[in-house]
Write an enzyme that holds these catalytic residues in place. Structure first.
Site, PDB file in Angstrom:
ATOM      1  CG  ASP A 102       0.722  -8.021  26.265  1.00  0.00           C
ATOM      2  OD1 ASP A 102       1.203  -8.959  26.924  1.00  0.00           O
ATOM      3  OD2 ASP A 102      -0.464  -7.974  25.888  1.00  0.00           O
ATOM      4  CG  HIS A 158       1.536  -8.690  35.257  1.00  0.00           C
ATOM      5  ND1 HIS A 158       0.471  -9.241  35.946  1.00  0.00           N
ATOM      6  CD2 HIS A 158       1.000  -7.781  34.404  1.00  0.00           C
ATOM      7  CE1 HIS A 158      -0.656  -8.686  35.525  1.00  0.00           C
ATOM      8  NE2 HIS A 158      -0.356  -7.796  34.580  1.00  0.00           N
ATOM      9  CB  SER A 263       6.465   3.845  29.178  1.00  0.00           C
ATOM     10  OG  SER A 263       7.611   4.500  29.668  1.00  0.00           O
TER      11      SER A 263
END
Length: 300
Positions: A102, A158, A263
């Site tokens: 996200d 992921h 980050s």
């Protein structure tokens, strides 16, 4: 799509002032302090910290594994929270190259020779991003996508495509903020910062994923190595690359690592491996599993 040649920067006076402040800060020490604070398990302290964070950011806990903050052992446990099963379904299209996180798309497009766009007016070399990788040249003229994770985003990373880990390495560096202001004003931001690079063999050919550390990012972690930082090193005793004792094969959508605090993730693919979706653009929010484009089978 990102232009191959950067133009004059959009950096403002405030952006440059923010960078100047960071140059004076003990960023590694501050990041280690934040890491230690976020690990504290004292219920009153960690609950107060979580509530303060929730007042500052809009976070949908209904999709989290636990929606009751009392069930989190520490602020870090809350910050790196897992999602409920099925919260981020993968697309039905098996050729979809998906967002691994996200976040917000910073830049994407074709790598001009070895140059990757950081922001308007700034680019950096993929060889500087992937030091010690003898096969970094596989990405010359290839494809890239940079995604920024704000503090309010889900912070697990992921796989964008099925892959088998070829090798990985940790690169020491500074811990500047990676927000848009710093990207506009500080040349070579992502190659200055500490990062973890992982290269995967995939049906689309080689794909690399760079987890770029940042100010207050207390930890970089992968599913195969566990916690890599802290400590935040100035120099690596052995820069790698490393291979794992046991093969690591991860399906698209499987967790491969996580950040503590915000980050950036940089994806790299070989020339012609990815056809970017027409509806994505810099500055656009994305969610884990969103289609960034379609991959093309290597050698096809």
């Amino acid at each position: 799509m990102t232009e191959a040649t950067p133009a004059k920067t959009d950096a403002r006076f405030a952006d440059r002032a923010f960078v100047a402040l960071q140059l004076c800060l003990p960023t590694r020490w501050l990041s280690l302090l934040v890491f230690k604070l976020t690990q504290l398990r004292a219920p009153r302290f960690k609950n107060a910290l979580i509530r303060l964070f929730l007042r500052g950011y809009t976070i949908d806990l209904s999709e989290a594994e636990f929606d009751d903050i009392e069930r989190y052992d520490s602020f870090n446990h809350f910050f790196t929270r897992a999602l409920k099963p099925g919260a981020r379904p993968m697309p039905g299209n098996a050729q979809a190259f998906v967002s691994p996180v996200d976040g917000t798309i910073s830049q994407f497009g074709t790598i001009s020779e070895d140059r990757i766009i950081q922001a308007k007016g700034h680019s950096f070399s993929l060889y500087d991003l992937l030091p010690g990788d003898a096969d970094a040249g596989d990405f010359v003229g290839g494809e890239f996508c940079t995604i920024y994770l704000a503090p309010y985003n889900y912070h697990r990373i992921h796989m964008p495509i099925d892959g088998r880990l070829a090798h990985w390495n940790y690169v020491p560096g500074r811990l500047f903020s990676v927000n848009a202001a710093t990207a506009r004003a500080l040349p070579n931001l992502f190659t200055r910062n500490e990062r973890l690079n992982a290269r995967f063999d995939t049906p689309a050919g080689p794909v690399a994923l760079s987890m770029v550390g940042a100010l207050f990012v207390g930890s970089l972690e992968t599913v195969w190595s566990g916690r890599v930082t802290p400590p935040h090193l100035r120099h690596a005793s052995d820069g790698g690359p490393y291979t794992t004792m046991q093969p690591v094969a991860l399906a698209r959508g499987a967790e491969m690592g996580r950040f503590n605090m915000g980050s950036t993730v940089i994806l790299l693919a070989a020339r012609g491996a990815i056809r970017w979706a027409q509806d994505i653009a810099p500055g656009q929010p994305v969610r884990l599993g969103a289609t960034l484009g379609n991959w093309r089978r290597a050698g096809a």
